[in-house]
Design an enzyme around this catalytic site. Structure first.
Site, PDB file in Angstrom:
ATOM      1  N   LYS A   1       1.764  -3.799   6.731  1.00  0.00           N
ATOM      2  CA  LYS A   1       2.198  -3.767   5.322  1.00  0.00           C
ATOM      3  C   LYS A   1       3.693  -3.479   5.244  1.00  0.00           C
ATOM      4  O   LYS A   1       4.433  -4.112   4.486  1.00  0.00           O
ATOM      5  CB  LYS A   1       1.420  -2.702   4.541  1.00  0.00           C
ATOM      6  CG  LYS A   1      -0.055  -3.011   4.365  1.00  0.00           C
ATOM      7  CD  LYS A   1      -0.269  -4.229   3.480  1.00  0.00           C
ATOM      8  CE  LYS A   1      -1.710  -4.675   3.451  1.00  0.00           C
ATOM      9  NZ  LYS A   1      -1.908  -6.010   2.902  1.00  0.00           N
TER      10      LYS A   1
ATOM     11  N   TYR B   1      -2.432  -1.243  10.939  1.00  0.00           N
ATOM     12  CA  TYR B   1      -2.627  -1.781   9.582  1.00  0.00           C
ATOM     13  C   TYR B   1      -1.422  -1.444   8.695  1.00  0.00           C
ATOM     14  O   TYR B   1      -0.832  -2.312   8.050  1.00  0.00           O
ATOM     15  CB  TYR B   1      -3.919  -1.224   8.955  1.00  0.00           C
ATOM     16  CG  TYR B   1      -3.966  -1.406   7.464  1.00  0.00           C
ATOM     17  CD1 TYR B   1      -4.161  -2.672   6.916  1.00  0.00           C
ATOM     18  CD2 TYR B   1      -3.770  -0.333   6.594  1.00  0.00           C
ATOM     19  CE1 TYR B   1      -4.162  -2.858   5.538  1.00  0.00           C
ATOM     20  CE2 TYR B   1      -3.779  -0.505   5.217  1.00  0.00           C
ATOM     21  CZ  TYR B   1      -3.974  -1.774   4.695  1.00  0.00           C
ATOM     22  OH  TYR B   1      -3.960  -1.955   3.338  1.00  0.00           O
TER      23      TYR B   1
ATOM     24  N   SER C   1       0.833  -1.201   0.000  1.00  0.00           N
ATOM     25  CA  SER C   1       0.000   0.000   0.000  1.00  0.00           C
ATOM     26  C   SER C   1       0.866   1.248   0.000  1.00  0.00           C
ATOM     27  O   SER C   1       1.975   1.254   0.540  1.00  0.00           O
ATOM     28  CB  SER C   1      -0.852  -0.031   1.270  1.00  0.00           C
ATOM     29  OG  SER C   1      -1.460   1.211   1.484  1.00  0.00           O
TER      30      SER C   1
HETATM   31  P1  NAD Z   1     -11.078  -6.990   1.118  1.00  0.00           P
HETATM   32  O1  NAD Z   1     -11.285  -6.969   2.587  1.00  0.00           O
HETATM   33  O2  NAD Z   1     -12.242  -6.783   0.235  1.00  0.00           O
HETATM   34  O3  NAD Z   1     -10.369  -8.355   0.694  1.00  0.00           O
HETATM   35  C1  NAD Z   1      -9.496  -9.046   1.563  1.00  0.00           C
HETATM   36  C2  NAD Z   1      -9.977 -10.489   1.630  1.00  0.00           C
HETATM   37  O4  NAD Z   1      -9.109 -11.237   2.500  1.00  0.00           O
HETATM   38  C3  NAD Z   1     -11.398 -10.603   2.204  1.00  0.00           C
HETATM   39  O5  NAD Z   1     -12.182 -11.372   1.298  1.00  0.00           O
HETATM   40  C4  NAD Z   1     -11.208 -11.327   3.527  1.00  0.00           C
HETATM   41  O6  NAD Z   1     -12.301 -12.161   3.829  1.00  0.00           O
HETATM   42  C5  NAD Z   1      -9.922 -12.105   3.277  1.00  0.00           C
HETATM   43  N1  NAD Z   1      -9.133 -12.441   4.481  1.00  0.00           N
HETATM   44  C6  NAD Z   1      -8.740 -11.596   5.474  1.00  0.00           C
HETATM   45  N2  NAD Z   1      -8.034 -12.289   6.383  1.00  0.00           N
HETATM   46  C7  NAD Z   1      -7.966 -13.570   5.948  1.00  0.00           C
HETATM   47  C8  NAD Z   1      -7.368 -14.756   6.459  1.00  0.00           C
HETATM   48  N3  NAD Z   1      -6.704 -14.763   7.614  1.00  0.00           N
HETATM   49  N4  NAD Z   1      -7.478 -15.904   5.745  1.00  0.00           N
HETATM   50  C9  NAD Z   1      -8.164 -15.913   4.575  1.00  0.00           C
HETATM   51  N5  NAD Z   1      -8.757 -14.826   4.053  1.00  0.00           N
HETATM   52  C10 NAD Z   1      -8.656 -13.667   4.738  1.00  0.00           C
HETATM   53  O7  NAD Z   1      -9.926  -5.937   0.790  1.00  0.00           O
HETATM   54  P2  NAD Z   1      -9.383  -5.417  -0.608  1.00  0.00           P
HETATM   55  O8  NAD Z   1      -9.709  -3.977  -0.706  1.00  0.00           O
HETATM   56  O9  NAD Z   1      -9.774  -6.342  -1.688  1.00  0.00           O
HETATM   57  O10 NAD Z   1      -7.815  -5.510  -0.327  1.00  0.00           O
HETATM   58  C11 NAD Z   1      -7.027  -6.607  -0.750  1.00  0.00           C
HETATM   59  C12 NAD Z   1      -5.610  -6.414  -0.228  1.00  0.00           C
HETATM   60  O11 NAD Z   1      -5.105  -5.167  -0.724  1.00  0.00           O
HETATM   61  C13 NAD Z   1      -5.512  -6.337   1.294  1.00  0.00           C
HETATM   62  O12 NAD Z   1      -4.330  -6.966   1.707  1.00  0.00           O
HETATM   63  C14 NAD Z   1      -5.424  -4.840   1.546  1.00  0.00           C
HETATM   64  O13 NAD Z   1      -4.761  -4.553   2.743  1.00  0.00           O
HETATM   65  C15 NAD Z   1      -4.629  -4.376   0.341  1.00  0.00           C
HETATM   66  N6  NAD Z   1      -4.842  -2.942   0.018  1.00  0.00           N
HETATM   67  C16 NAD Z   1      -6.114  -2.479  -0.161  1.00  0.00           C
HETATM   68  C17 NAD Z   1      -6.305  -1.120  -0.428  1.00  0.00           C
HETATM   69  C18 NAD Z   1      -7.695  -0.561  -0.589  1.00  0.00           C
HETATM   70  O14 NAD Z   1      -7.844   0.661  -0.489  1.00  0.00           O
HETATM   71  N7  NAD Z   1      -8.717  -1.372  -0.853  1.00  0.00           N
HETATM   72  C19 NAD Z   1      -5.207  -0.250  -0.542  1.00  0.00           C
HETATM   73  C20 NAD Z   1      -3.936  -0.772  -0.368  1.00  0.00           C
HETATM   74  C21 NAD Z   1      -3.758  -2.134  -0.095  1.00  0.00           C
HETATM   75  N1  UFG Z   2     -12.361  11.359   3.271  1.00  0.00           N
HETATM   76  C1  UFG Z   2     -13.358  12.239   3.606  1.00  0.00           C
HETATM   77  N2  UFG Z   2     -14.522  11.733   4.101  1.00  0.00           N
HETATM   78  C2  UFG Z   2     -14.744  10.393   4.271  1.00  0.00           C
HETATM   79  C3  UFG Z   2     -13.705   9.499   3.920  1.00  0.00           C
HETATM   80  C4  UFG Z   2     -12.518  10.008   3.431  1.00  0.00           C
HETATM   81  O1  UFG Z   2     -13.197  13.441   3.468  1.00  0.00           O
HETATM   82  O2  UFG Z   2     -15.827  10.020   4.741  1.00  0.00           O
HETATM   83  C5  UFG Z   2     -11.114  11.900   2.684  1.00  0.00           C
HETATM   84  C6  UFG Z   2      -9.868  11.585   3.508  1.00  0.00           C
HETATM   85  O3  UFG Z   2      -9.672  12.557   4.500  1.00  0.00           O
HETATM   86  C7  UFG Z   2      -8.793  11.577   2.422  1.00  0.00           C
HETATM   87  C8  UFG Z   2      -9.530  11.050   1.188  1.00  0.00           C
HETATM   88  O4  UFG Z   2     -10.905  11.273   1.438  1.00  0.00           O
HETATM   89  O5  UFG Z   2      -8.361  12.887   2.151  1.00  0.00           O
HETATM   90  C9  UFG Z   2      -9.312   9.554   0.948  1.00  0.00           C
HETATM   91  O6  UFG Z   2      -9.612   8.844   2.132  1.00  0.00           O
HETATM   92  P1  UFG Z   2      -9.786   7.251   2.132  1.00  0.00           P
HETATM   93  O7  UFG Z   2     -10.133   6.844   3.529  1.00  0.00           O
HETATM   94  O8  UFG Z   2     -10.693   6.817   1.055  1.00  0.00           O
HETATM   95  O9  UFG Z   2      -8.331   6.734   1.730  1.00  0.00           O
HETATM   96  P2  UFG Z   2      -6.916   6.966   2.401  1.00  0.00           P
HETATM   97  O10 UFG Z   2      -6.054   7.663   1.408  1.00  0.00           O
HETATM   98  O11 UFG Z   2      -7.034   7.578   3.743  1.00  0.00           O
HETATM   99  O12 UFG Z   2      -6.414   5.473   2.628  1.00  0.00           O
HETATM  100  C10 UFG Z   2      -6.670   4.426   1.672  1.00  0.00           C
HETATM  101  C11 UFG Z   2      -6.796   3.098   2.414  1.00  0.00           C
HETATM  102  C12 UFG Z   2      -5.500   2.749   3.048  1.00  0.00           C
HETATM  103  C13 UFG Z   2      -4.428   2.746   1.983  1.00  0.00           C
HETATM  104  C14 UFG Z   2      -4.370   4.078   1.283  1.00  0.00           C
HETATM  105  C15 UFG Z   2      -3.372   4.069   0.171  1.00  0.00           C
HETATM  106  O13 UFG Z   2      -7.804   3.189   3.415  1.00  0.00           O
HETATM  107  O14 UFG Z   2      -5.584   1.470   3.608  1.00  0.00           O
HETATM  108  O15 UFG Z   2      -5.642   4.371   0.745  1.00  0.00           O
HETATM  109  O16 UFG Z   2      -3.576   3.014  -0.664  1.00  0.00           O
HETATM  110  F1  UFG Z   2      -3.251   2.490   2.565  1.00  0.00           F
END
Ligand code: NAD
Ligand code: UFG
Length: 338
Positions: free
Chosen positions: A153, A149, A124
């Site tokens: 990572k 979290y 991330s």
């Molecule tokens: P998500 O929660 O939709 O998907 C993660 C999946 O992992 C879920 O289906 C959950 O049930 C499964 N899971 C969690 N713990 C588990 C375990 N111990 N064993 C088996 N399955 C398990 O999240 P996502 O948005 O699809 O994210 C996927 C990956 O990308 C995650 O590692 C997340 O941290 C990373 N990531 C997501 C974002 C974002 O903004 N969505 C940004 C950066 C990184």
């Molecule tokens: N924001 C609002 N109102 C809300 C939610 C978010 O104003 O209700 C704003 C936040 O302050 C920020 C922007 O929208 O300025 C984006 O916020 P998000 O929560 O959607 O995303 P972040 O950038 O804070 O973080 C996300 C994931 C993290 C990941 C990161 C980079 O939550 O896990 O993107 O990939 F690490």
């Protein structure tokens, strides 16, 4: 290639199955469904016209995971499984460390025992902390993560690098995602958060559909063009195709490779809200609220390395991201539930 997707029933995983299938790869999913619904896989199966082999397994369960490897010979693993809610991780650090760290340790151990040494890891942009360089390049120093979290990572990146250093047969690709939003164009799959969304786009779509009264914008006094936070939003289908591209690095025996997956464009919260209202012709009432603790002003990447080495770049813009997020939400006001 035959690929294991841990966490493949989740938001990014479910979209990635489609792109892998399009590119001719076969996929097996392991997920404990802690943050997903098996309906996502049923819908993906409809989209691609084939069943997806699925094991309801927790990656921390070594015996069960080993059985999956006994029954399948994998060329590579894409490791999505993890807990990802920043606020919840502050309240439940032990659960987050245990799930994300132990889950990865067990997975790596089982992979090694089965001579599968190719892994793509969901990292991330959070590892950059408050970034020292904008736009962020991969050699930007990692920063201070303000929550458990983000720590998982950052630490897991180190673990994976050490594993690769100790045994160069490993190919490790660390993908640092920026902010995935949007949904598959069918409107059949998308992001399905539990409870009140933490992230911006699901909060916008739930407000537009009437589940939430108004969006709170967290701060309008940042040092950004309109005072609201700036992020690199990327369409989840572009992010998904980034994983197919990352398999090229594995095939080329990359050893260790790190890529930013983003568009390289920064949009403010107000840019996103305004684009959403304009493209979809719906209203999103909002109020300005105080800054959210731990947030930074600006975060967007330089995606040139992925373009140069993987021939991958994002093709969708903010309008398509807003259109597809809304298409998913309005067709599925309750997500996969009910
Ligand atoms: P998500 O929660 O939709 O998907 C993660 C999946 O992992 C879920 O289906 C959950 O049930 C499964 N899971 C969690 N713990 C588990 C375990 N111990 N064993 C088996 N399955 C398990 O999240 P996502 O948005 O699809 O994210 C996927 C990956 O990308 C995650 O590692 C997340 O941290 C990373 N990531 C997501 C974002 C974002 O903004 N969505 C940004 C950066 C990184
Ligand atoms: N924001 C609002 N109102 C809300 C939610 C978010 O104003 O209700 C704003 C936040 O302050 C920020 C922007 O929208 O300025 C984006 O916020 P998000 O929560 O959607 O995303 P972040 O950038 O804070 O973080 C996300 C994931 C993290 C990941 C990161 C980079 O939550 O896990 O993107 O990939 F690490």
């Amino acid at each position: 290639m035959k690929i294991l997707l841990t966490g493949g029933a989740g938001y990014i995983g479910s979209h990635t199955i489609i792109e892998l299938d399009k590119a001719g790869h076969s996929v097996v999913v392991v997920d404990n469904l802690v943050n997903s619904n098996p309906e996502s896989l049923r819908r993906v199966a409809k989209i691609i016209g084939k069943e997806i082999p699925f094991y309801e397994v927790d990656v921390r369960d070594k015996e069960a995971l080993s059985k999956v490897f006994d029954e399948n010979k994998f060329d590579a693993v894409i490791h999505f499984a993890g807990l990802k809610a920043v606020g919840e991780s502050v309240a439940k650090p032990l659960e987050y460390y245990h799930n994300n760290m132990t889950g990865t340790f067990v997975l790596l151990d089982v992979m090694r025992q089965n001579q599968c040494k190719n892994i793509i890891f969901s990292s991330s942009a959070t590892v950059y902390g408050d970034p020292a360089i904008i736009p962020i390049t991969e050699d930007c120093p990692k920063g201070h993560c303000t929550n458990p979290y983000g720590q998982t990572k950052s630490m897991l990146e180190e673990v994976l690098m050490d594993v690769q250093k100790a045994d160069p047969e490993w190919n490790v690709v660390l993908l640092r995602y920026f902010n995935p939003i949007g949904a598959h164009k069918s409107g059949m799959i998308g992001e399905n958060p539990n409870g009140i969304p933490n992230n911006l786009m699901p909060y916008i779509t739930q407000t537009a559909v009437g589940i939430r009264k108004e969006l709170g914008i967290f701060g309008n006094d940042y040092d950004t063009p309109d005072g609201t936070g700036v992020r690199d939003y990327i369409h989840v289908c572009d992010l998904a195709s980034g994983h197919v591209a990352a398999l090229k690095a594995i095939n080329n025996k990359c050893g260790l490779a790190i890529y930013n997956l983003g568009t390289g464009h920064g949009y403010s919260v107000l840019d996103v809200v305004n684009a959403f209202m304009k493209v979809n012709g719906v209203n999103v009432p909002y109020v300005i609220k105080p800054r959210r603790p731990g947030d930074i002003a600006t975060c967007y990447c330089n995606p040139a390395k992925a373009k140069a080495e993987l021939d991958w770049e994002a093709k969708y813009g903010i309008d398509e991201m807003c259109r597809d997020s809304w298409n998913w939400q309005k067709n599925n006001p309750n997500g996969y539930g009910k």
